[in-house]
Scaffold this motif. Structure first.
Motif, mmCIF file in Angstrom:
data_model
loop_
_atom_site.group_PDB
_atom_site.id
_atom_site.type_symbol
_atom_site.label_atom_id
_atom_site.label_comp_id
_atom_site.label_asym_id
_atom_site.label_seq_id
_atom_site.Cartn_x
_atom_site.Cartn_y
_atom_site.Cartn_z
ATOM 1 N N ARG A 130 18.941 28.794 61.079
ATOM 2 C CA ARG A 130 18.203 27.869 60.792
ATOM 3 C C ARG A 130 17.305 27.858 59.432
ATOM 4 N NH1 ARG A 130 14.902 27.449 66.277
ATOM 5 N NH2 ARG A 130 16.525 27.144 67.864
ATOM 6 N N VAL A 131 18.212 27.656 58.419
ATOM 7 C CA VAL A 131 17.776 27.836 56.878
ATOM 8 C C VAL A 131 18.085 26.656 56.282
ATOM 9 C CG1 VAL A 131 17.626 29.540 55.244
ATOM 10 C CG2 VAL A 131 18.456 30.256 57.380
ATOM 11 N N PRO A 132 17.938 25.303 56.738
ATOM 12 C CA PRO A 132 17.497 25.220 57.955
ATOM 13 C C PRO A 132 18.252 24.470 59.190
ATOM 14 C CG PRO A 132 17.257 23.164 56.277
ATOM 15 C CD PRO A 132 17.975 24.204 55.539
ATOM 16 N N HIS A 133 17.788 24.238 60.372
ATOM 17 C CA HIS A 133 18.506 23.477 61.200
ATOM 18 C C HIS A 133 17.869 22.227 61.358
ATOM 19 C CE1 HIS A 133 21.112 23.385 64.655
ATOM 20 N NE2 HIS A 133 20.335 22.801 65.216
ATOM 21 N N CYS A 134 18.773 21.252 61.146
ATOM 22 C CA CYS A 134 18.226 19.753 61.265
ATOM 23 C C CYS A 134 18.581 18.987 62.384
ATOM 24 C CB CYS A 134 18.769 19.049 59.873
ATOM 25 S SG CYS A 134 18.428 20.029 58.345
ATOM 26 N N ARG A 135 18.002 18.302 63.165
ATOM 27 C CA ARG A 135 18.256 17.344 64.130
ATOM 28 C C ARG A 135 17.758 15.955 63.790
ATOM 29 N NH1 ARG A 135 16.122 21.751 67.454
ATOM 30 N NH2 ARG A 135 17.880 22.546 68.804
ATOM 31 N N TRP A 136 18.747 15.050 64.206
ATOM 32 C CA TRP A 136 18.351 13.592 64.028
ATOM 33 C C TRP A 136 18.148 12.947 62.581
ATOM 34 C CZ3 TRP A 136 19.331 10.902 68.311
ATOM 35 C CH2 TRP A 136 19.338 11.542 69.406
ATOM 36 N N GLY A 137 17.325 13.285 61.938
ATOM 37 C CA GLY A 137 16.898 12.615 60.724
ATOM 38 C C GLY A 137 17.729 12.997 59.594
ATOM 39 N N TYR A 138 17.421 12.739 58.344
ATOM 40 C CA TYR A 138 17.950 13.057 57.030
ATOM 41 C C TYR A 138 17.358 14.248 56.497
ATOM 42 C CZ TYR A 138 19.893 12.210 52.400
ATOM 43 O OH TYR A 138 20.392 12.307 51.106
ATOM 44 N N ASN B 299 23.430 14.023 65.310
ATOM 45 C CA ASN B 299 23.548 12.883 64.388
ATOM 46 C C ASN B 299 22.589 13.090 62.941
ATOM 47 O OD1 ASN B 299 25.186 11.208 65.870
ATOM 48 N ND2 ASN B 299 23.129 10.877 67.407
ATOM 49 N N ALA B 300 22.065 14.389 62.914
ATOM 50 C CA ALA B 300 21.456 14.689 61.834
ATOM 51 C C ALA B 300 22.446 14.245 60.437
ATOM 52 C CB ALA B 300 21.157 16.188 61.707
ATOM 53 N N GLN B 301 21.752 13.829 59.319
ATOM 54 C CA GLN B 301 22.547 13.575 58.203
ATOM 55 C C GLN B 301 21.999 14.653 57.068
ATOM 56 O OE1 GLN B 301 24.671 10.297 57.536
ATOM 57 N NE2 GLN B 301 24.525 11.028 59.680
ATOM 58 N N ILE B 302 22.767 15.485 56.614
ATOM 59 C CA ILE B 302 22.511 16.525 55.697
ATOM 60 C C ILE B 302 23.221 16.517 54.379
ATOM 61 C CG2 ILE B 302 22.202 18.942 55.420
ATOM 62 C CD1 ILE B 302 22.492 19.405 58.583
ATOM 63 N N THR C 35 27.983 16.406 66.112
ATOM 64 C CA THR C 35 27.636 14.904 65.742
ATOM 65 C C THR C 35 26.839 15.004 64.193
ATOM 66 O OG1 THR C 35 25.643 14.757 67.054
ATOM 67 C CG2 THR C 35 27.611 14.150 68.160
ATOM 68 N N ALA C 36 26.474 16.137 63.862
ATOM 69 C CA ALA C 36 25.918 15.893 62.514
ATOM 70 C C ALA C 36 26.903 15.781 61.344
ATOM 71 C CB ALA C 36 24.914 17.128 62.256
ATOM 72 N N THR C 37 26.374 15.110 60.387
ATOM 73 C CA THR C 37 27.259 14.965 59.015
ATOM 74 C C THR C 37 26.674 15.729 57.943
ATOM 75 O OG1 THR C 37 27.852 12.773 59.819
ATOM 76 C CG2 THR C 37 28.051 13.305 57.409
ATOM 77 N N ILE C 38 27.452 16.644 57.475
ATOM 78 C CA ILE C 38 26.852 17.745 56.320
ATOM 79 C C ILE C 38 27.945 17.395 55.115
ATOM 80 C CG2 ILE C 38 26.503 20.048 55.575
ATOM 81 C CD1 ILE C 38 26.037 20.723 58.316
ATOM 82 N N GLU C 39 27.306 17.014 54.110
ATOM 83 C CA GLU C 39 28.051 16.864 52.906
ATOM 84 C C GLU C 39 27.747 17.540 51.862
ATOM 85 O OE1 GLU C 39 27.977 13.188 49.452
ATOM 86 O OE2 GLU C 39 28.515 12.635 51.451
ATOM 87 N N SER C 40 28.737 18.609 51.210
ATOM 88 C CA SER C 40 28.299 19.510 50.285
ATOM 89 C C SER C 40 28.701 19.086 48.913
ATOM 90 C CB SER C 40 28.961 20.864 50.684
ATOM 91 O OG SER C 40 29.100 21.816 49.521
ATOM 92 N N HIS D 45 24.811 8.706 55.752
ATOM 93 C CA HIS D 45 23.951 7.435 55.136
ATOM 94 C C HIS D 45 22.757 7.979 54.672
ATOM 95 C CE1 HIS D 45 26.630 5.041 57.468
ATOM 96 N NE2 HIS D 45 26.722 5.891 58.600
ATOM 97 N N HIS D 46 22.500 7.747 53.266
ATOM 98 C CA HIS D 46 21.439 8.017 52.543
ATOM 99 C C HIS D 46 20.318 7.218 52.656
ATOM 100 C CE1 HIS D 46 23.605 11.273 50.355
ATOM 101 N NE2 HIS D 46 24.591 10.347 50.268
ATOM 102 N N PRO D 47 19.002 7.551 53.057
ATOM 103 C CA PRO D 47 17.954 6.635 53.036
ATOM 104 C C PRO D 47 17.667 5.884 51.775
ATOM 105 C CG PRO D 47 16.986 8.959 53.084
ATOM 106 C CD PRO D 47 18.435 8.946 52.739
ATOM 107 N N ASP D 48 17.041 4.829 51.822
ATOM 108 C CA ASP D 48 16.588 3.913 50.776
ATOM 109 C C ASP D 48 15.320 4.296 50.052
ATOM 110 O OD1 ASP D 48 16.588 2.267 48.672
ATOM 111 O OD2 ASP D 48 15.928 0.483 50.171
#
Length: 198
Positions: free
Chosen positions: A69-77, A98-101, A128-133, A153-156
Protein backbone atom coordinates in the motif's frame (compact mmCIF):
# COMPACT_ATOMS: atom_id res chain seq x y z
CA UNK A 1 -8.30 20.99 -0.87
CA UNK A 2 -5.97 19.32 1.64
CA UNK A 3 -2.17 19.43 1.57
CA UNK A 4 -0.01 17.12 3.70
CA UNK A 5 3.63 18.18 3.36
CA UNK A 6 7.04 17.37 4.91
CA UNK A 7 5.77 14.75 7.38
CA UNK A 8 8.01 12.04 8.85
CA UNK A 9 6.05 9.02 10.07
CA UNK A 10 6.51 5.31 10.67
CA UNK A 11 5.60 2.14 12.55
CA UNK A 12 1.82 2.33 12.79
CA UNK A 13 -0.51 -0.68 13.05
CA UNK A 14 -3.13 0.49 10.53
CA UNK A 15 -1.05 2.53 8.08
CA UNK A 16 0.32 6.06 7.99
CA UNK A 17 -1.98 8.15 5.76
CA UNK A 18 -5.54 7.38 4.62
CA UNK A 19 -7.64 9.44 2.20
CA UNK A 20 -11.22 8.15 2.44
CA UNK A 21 -14.92 9.04 2.53
CA UNK A 22 -15.09 11.06 -0.68
CA UNK A 23 -12.08 13.28 -0.08
CA UNK A 24 -11.28 15.39 -3.15
CA UNK A 25 -8.12 17.24 -4.20
CA UNK A 26 -5.61 15.95 -1.64
CA UNK A 27 -1.85 16.34 -2.14
CA UNK A 28 0.68 14.34 -0.11
CA UNK A 29 4.17 15.69 -0.78
CA UNK A 30 7.77 15.69 0.46
CA UNK A 31 7.09 13.10 3.19
CA UNK A 32 9.37 10.37 4.57
CA UNK A 33 7.11 7.37 5.25
CA UNK A 34 8.13 3.91 6.44
CA UNK A 35 6.01 1.19 7.99
CA UNK A 36 6.37 -2.52 8.61
CA UNK A 37 3.11 -3.31 6.77
CA UNK A 38 0.55 -0.84 5.37
CA UNK A 39 1.69 2.61 4.29
CA UNK A 40 -0.98 4.66 2.47
CA UNK A 41 -4.62 3.89 1.63
CA UNK A 42 -6.55 5.99 -0.91
CA UNK A 43 -10.18 4.83 -0.88
CA UNK A 44 -11.49 2.95 2.16
CA UNK A 45 -12.99 -0.26 0.77
CA UNK A 46 -14.36 -1.91 -2.36
CA UNK A 47 -17.91 -0.99 -1.31
CA UNK A 48 -17.28 2.72 -0.65
CA UNK A 49 -18.49 4.18 -3.94
CA UNK A 50 -18.40 7.61 -2.28
CA UNK A 51 -14.69 7.57 -3.23
CA UNK A 52 -15.44 7.55 -7.00
CA UNK A 53 -14.60 11.26 -7.32
CA UNK A 54 -11.48 11.16 -5.15
CA UNK A 55 -8.44 12.89 -6.64
CA UNK A 56 -5.10 12.45 -4.87
CA UNK A 57 -1.60 13.53 -5.85
CA UNK A 58 1.31 11.66 -4.23
CA UNK A 59 4.35 13.82 -5.01
CA UNK A 60 8.06 13.74 -4.10
CA UNK A 61 7.84 11.33 -1.18
CA UNK A 62 10.45 8.86 0.09
CA UNK A 63 8.85 5.46 0.81
CA UNK A 64 11.15 2.97 2.50
CA UNK A 65 10.75 -0.54 3.95
CA UNK A 66 6.96 -0.84 3.81
CA UNK A 67 5.39 -4.16 2.91
CA UNK A 68 2.48 -2.83 0.80
CA UNK A 69 0.00 0.00 0.00
CA UNK A 70 2.53 2.56 -1.12
CA UNK A 71 -0.17 3.64 -1.96
CA UNK A 72 -3.14 1.38 -2.59
CA UNK A 73 -5.86 3.18 -4.57
CA UNK A 74 -9.58 2.45 -4.90
CA UNK A 75 -12.22 4.05 -7.09
CA UNK A 76 -10.76 7.51 -7.76
CA UNK A 77 -7.80 9.04 -9.61
CA UNK A 78 -4.29 8.87 -8.15
CA UNK A 79 -1.35 10.75 -9.66
CA UNK A 80 1.83 9.19 -8.27
CA UNK A 81 4.73 11.36 -9.42
CA UNK A 82 8.44 11.84 -8.57
CA UNK A 83 8.52 9.51 -5.55
CA UNK A 84 11.38 7.27 -4.46
CA UNK A 85 10.46 3.69 -3.48
CA UNK A 86 13.06 1.61 -1.65
CA UNK A 87 12.89 -1.96 -0.29
CA UNK A 88 9.16 -2.71 -0.35
CA UNK A 89 7.80 -6.14 0.56
CA UNK A 90 4.77 -7.66 -1.21
CA UNK A 91 4.17 -4.76 -3.62
CA UNK A 92 4.62 -0.99 -3.88
CA UNK A 93 1.73 0.37 -5.93
CA UNK A 94 -1.70 -1.28 -5.92
CA UNK A 95 -5.20 -0.60 -7.18
CA UNK A 96 -8.72 -2.03 -7.10
CA UNK A 97 -12.31 -1.31 -8.14
CA UNK A 98 -11.76 0.90 -11.20
CA UNK A 99 -9.02 3.09 -9.73
CA UNK A 100 -7.18 5.25 -12.28
CA UNK A 101 -3.48 5.46 -11.39
CA UNK A 102 -0.99 7.58 -13.33
CA UNK A 103 2.51 6.57 -12.23
CA UNK A 104 4.98 9.14 -13.57
CA UNK A 105 8.76 9.57 -13.23
CA UNK A 106 9.22 7.63 -9.99
CA UNK A 107 12.28 5.63 -8.90
CA UNK A 108 11.65 2.01 -7.83
CA UNK A 109 14.61 0.34 -6.08
CA UNK A 110 13.86 -3.01 -4.40
CA UNK A 111 16.41 -4.93 -2.38
CA UNK A 112 15.78 -7.98 -4.56
CA UNK A 113 13.86 -8.11 -7.88
CA UNK A 114 10.23 -7.33 -7.03
CA UNK A 115 6.99 -6.55 -8.74
CA UNK A 116 5.90 -2.94 -8.38
CA UNK A 117 2.25 -4.03 -8.62
CA UNK A 118 0.57 -6.94 -6.73
CA UNK A 119 0.86 -9.56 -9.46
CA UNK A 120 1.89 -13.19 -9.38
CA UNK A 121 1.13 -16.28 -11.47
CA UNK A 122 -2.41 -17.39 -10.69
CA UNK A 123 -3.44 -14.01 -9.24
CA UNK A 124 -7.23 -13.99 -8.78
CA UNK A 125 -7.75 -10.54 -7.26
CA UNK A 126 -9.64 -7.53 -8.59
CA UNK A 127 -8.21 -6.51 -11.97
CA UNK A 128 -10.33 -3.46 -12.76
CA UNK A 129 -7.82 -0.74 -11.84
CA UNK A 130 -5.91 0.95 -14.65
CA UNK A 131 -2.26 1.75 -14.00
CA UNK A 132 -0.21 3.68 -16.54
CA UNK A 133 3.55 3.96 -16.06
CA UNK A 134 5.33 6.83 -17.77
CA UNK A 135 9.04 7.64 -17.34
CA UNK A 136 9.54 5.47 -14.24
CA UNK A 137 13.07 4.31 -13.41
CA UNK A 138 13.14 0.60 -12.49
CA UNK A 139 16.31 -0.52 -10.67
CA UNK A 140 17.60 -3.89 -9.37
CA UNK A 141 15.18 -5.94 -11.45
CA UNK A 142 12.03 -4.06 -10.45
CA UNK A 143 9.22 -4.58 -12.96
CA UNK A 144 5.69 -3.54 -13.74
CA UNK A 145 3.09 -6.18 -14.56
CA UNK A 146 -0.52 -5.11 -14.83
CA UNK A 147 -3.67 -6.52 -16.30
CA UNK A 148 -6.18 -3.83 -17.32
CA UNK A 149 -5.11 -2.04 -20.49
CA UNK A 150 -8.10 0.27 -20.93
CA UNK A 151 -7.22 3.94 -21.51
CA UNK A 152 -6.56 6.03 -18.42
CA UNK A 153 -9.10 8.81 -17.82
CA UNK A 154 -7.28 11.88 -16.50
CA UNK A 155 -9.45 14.35 -14.58
CA UNK A 156 -9.98 17.83 -15.93
CA UNK A 157 -7.59 19.65 -13.59
CA UNK A 158 -7.11 23.39 -13.82
CA UNK A 159 -3.65 23.60 -15.37
CA UNK A 160 -0.85 24.69 -12.99
CA UNK A 161 -3.23 24.72 -10.01
CA UNK A 162 -3.50 20.99 -9.28
CA UNK A 163 -1.17 19.18 -11.67
CA UNK A 164 2.43 19.17 -10.37
CA UNK A 165 5.36 19.31 -12.77
CA UNK A 166 7.27 16.10 -13.34
CA UNK A 167 11.06 16.24 -13.12
CA UNK A 168 13.70 13.77 -14.39
CA UNK A 169 14.58 10.80 -12.19
CA UNK A 170 18.38 11.20 -12.37
CA UNK A 171 18.83 12.97 -8.97
CA UNK A 172 15.49 12.09 -7.42
CA UNK A 173 16.67 9.35 -5.02
CA UNK A 174 19.47 11.51 -3.57
CA UNK A 175 17.27 14.54 -3.12
CA UNK A 176 14.39 12.70 -1.44
CA UNK A 177 16.62 10.67 0.88
CA UNK A 178 18.05 13.96 2.14
CA UNK A 179 15.07 16.29 1.94
CA UNK A 180 11.79 14.37 2.37
CA UNK A 181 10.15 14.56 5.77
CA UNK A 182 10.72 17.06 8.55
CA UNK A 183 13.58 19.31 7.44
CA UNK A 184 14.81 20.99 10.62
CA UNK A 185 18.37 22.23 10.11
CA UNK A 186 18.52 20.87 6.51
CA UNK A 187 16.12 23.48 5.15
CA UNK A 188 18.62 25.67 3.27
CA UNK A 189 20.52 22.68 1.88
CA UNK A 190 17.32 21.14 0.55
CA UNK A 191 16.17 24.36 -1.09
CA UNK A 192 19.51 24.54 -2.92
CA UNK A 193 19.25 20.87 -3.99
CA UNK A 194 15.68 21.30 -5.22
CA UNK A 195 16.55 24.45 -7.17
CA UNK A 196 19.51 22.74 -8.85
CA UNK A 197 17.42 19.68 -9.71
CA UNK A 198 14.59 21.72 -11.24
Amino acid sequence: MVWIDHVTSGESEEGLISVVQGSIDVTISNCHLRNHNFNMLLGASDGDTVDKNTRVTVYRNFFVSSKQRVPHCRWGYCHVVNNYYKNWGFYALGGRVNAQIYCESNVFEPQTPKEVTPWFRGFNGDRTATIESHGDLLLNGAKFTWFNHTPLHHPDYVKDLYYPPSYPTNHLATMLQNCAGVLGFKLNTCFRMARKWE
